[in-house]
Design an enzyme around this catalytic site. Sequence first.
Site, PDB file in Angstrom:
ATOM      1  N   HIS A  45      -5.869   5.864  -7.137  1.00 10.98           N
ATOM      2  CA  HIS A  45      -7.173   6.606  -7.107  1.00 10.98           C
ATOM      3  C   HIS A  45      -8.485   6.002  -7.339  1.00 10.98           C
ATOM      4  O   HIS A  45      -8.591   4.745  -7.045  1.00 10.98           O
ATOM      5  CB  HIS A  45      -6.900   7.514  -8.623  1.00 10.98           C
ATOM      6  CG  HIS A  45      -5.388   8.385  -8.176  1.00 10.98           C
ATOM      7  ND1 HIS A  45      -5.255   9.235  -7.420  1.00 10.98           N
ATOM      8  CD2 HIS A  45      -4.454   8.124  -8.754  1.00 10.98           C
ATOM      9  CE1 HIS A  45      -4.262   9.880  -7.267  1.00 10.98           C
ATOM     10  NE2 HIS A  45      -3.441   8.932  -8.337  1.00 10.98           N
ATOM     11  N   GLU A  55      -5.638   8.834 -14.940  1.00 15.38           N
ATOM     12  CA  GLU A  55      -4.916   7.887 -14.263  1.00 15.38           C
ATOM     13  C   GLU A  55      -5.586   6.588 -13.724  1.00 15.38           C
ATOM     14  O   GLU A  55      -5.279   5.522 -13.710  1.00 15.38           O
ATOM     15  CB  GLU A  55      -3.996   8.672 -13.202  1.00 15.38           C
ATOM     16  CG  GLU A  55      -3.040   7.641 -12.612  1.00 15.38           C
ATOM     17  CD  GLU A  55      -2.263   8.559 -11.326  1.00 15.38           C
ATOM     18  OE1 GLU A  55      -1.641   7.851 -10.720  1.00 15.38           O
ATOM     19  OE2 GLU A  55      -2.517   9.697 -11.376  1.00 15.38           O
ATOM     20  N   HIS A  75       0.408   3.361 -10.336  1.00 11.84           N
ATOM     21  CA  HIS A  75       0.006   4.666 -10.622  1.00 11.84           C
ATOM     22  C   HIS A  75       0.596   5.244 -12.009  1.00 11.84           C
ATOM     23  O   HIS A  75       1.533   4.454 -12.542  1.00 11.84           O
ATOM     24  CB  HIS A  75       0.712   5.782  -9.554  1.00 11.84           C
ATOM     25  CG  HIS A  75      -0.038   5.566  -8.209  1.00 11.84           C
ATOM     26  ND1 HIS A  75      -1.079   6.594  -7.686  1.00 11.84           N
ATOM     27  CD2 HIS A  75      -0.228   4.751  -7.280  1.00 11.84           C
ATOM     28  CE1 HIS A  75      -1.467   6.312  -6.653  1.00 11.84           C
ATOM     29  NE2 HIS A  75      -1.011   5.278  -6.279  1.00 11.84           N
ATOM     30  N   GLU A  97       5.211   4.595 -10.492  1.00  8.99           N
ATOM     31  CA  GLU A  97       4.666   5.265 -11.532  1.00  8.99           C
ATOM     32  C   GLU A  97       5.327   4.907 -12.699  1.00  8.99           C
ATOM     33  O   GLU A  97       6.291   5.004 -13.210  1.00  8.99           O
ATOM     34  CB  GLU A  97       5.407   6.636 -11.123  1.00  8.99           C
ATOM     35  CG  GLU A  97       4.785   7.465  -9.941  1.00  8.99           C
ATOM     36  CD  GLU A  97       3.459   8.216  -9.704  1.00  8.99           C
ATOM     37  OE1 GLU A  97       2.738   7.820 -10.567  1.00  8.99           O
ATOM     38  OE2 GLU A  97       3.258   8.969  -8.884  1.00  8.99           O
TER      39      GLU A  97
END
Length: 277
Positions: A79, A116, A171, A246
Amino acid sequence: MPIAPSPSRVVLVAVLVVLLGSCAGPGNAPAAAPSLAPPASPAASAAASTVPPVAPSTPARPGTFPIPAGATIVVDPGHNGRNGPGSGIDRPVPDGRGGTKPCNTTGASSAEGYPEHAFTWAVSQDLAQRLRARGYRVVLARDSDDGVGPCVDVRGEAGARAHAAAVISVHADGGPTSGHGFHVLYSSPPLNPAQRGPARALADAAVTAMRGAGFTPATYIGRGGLDARGDIAGLNLASVPSVLVECANLRNPADAALARSPQGQQRLAEALAAAVG
């Protein structure tokens, strides 16, 4: 009764033995028995004499993905800080399987609003520093936490552009509040040789490193920390071994506390760095 040989005949025989022995000297040795193997060609003989000995390679640490020092690793912080309405991140881009995906998203956030993008930037900075200290060249997929994108298709091609040995995309998830733990995504079914075996090996190494550092595999998704996916454009478009980690579930209070703490970020970065060797 047998007739004894005369002295002159004994002398003649002795002379003949000596003469025959001299004829069988080094220059007149009997021919050797023919070999069944074909004789080596002059070119093969010359090549054999010039091939240098193979130096033993340094073995990788057990459970790691082998990458030699000096190689390039792409670290992709998921992101970005200005992904949001009006930023253009909702435009479609190729997903690597004949469809499209949004260019990017804002990412997940904790109940308290910890985003995030801030987490991935902090962990990726620490991870890059650790890898550089071990002799790797590190390329970050974005150079700040105050921009937009890049789009997922651009991130998927980052490894090839950098001639990287591997890509680690950092992430944090936004799963159910009752679920916790990490999971490592890799592209499946594979679309190229790098995805067919090496990407899975990198994913296995990441799981091993995370578990070795005391982190728990996700309780709500994947299996044993692994998550085979066909819907992640950045992984589908990768032509070098690539995984997406993740690291935690930001919607889970305990995971969120870990993710926003400097100590937790350092532990995660250290674990991810330990996946390669």
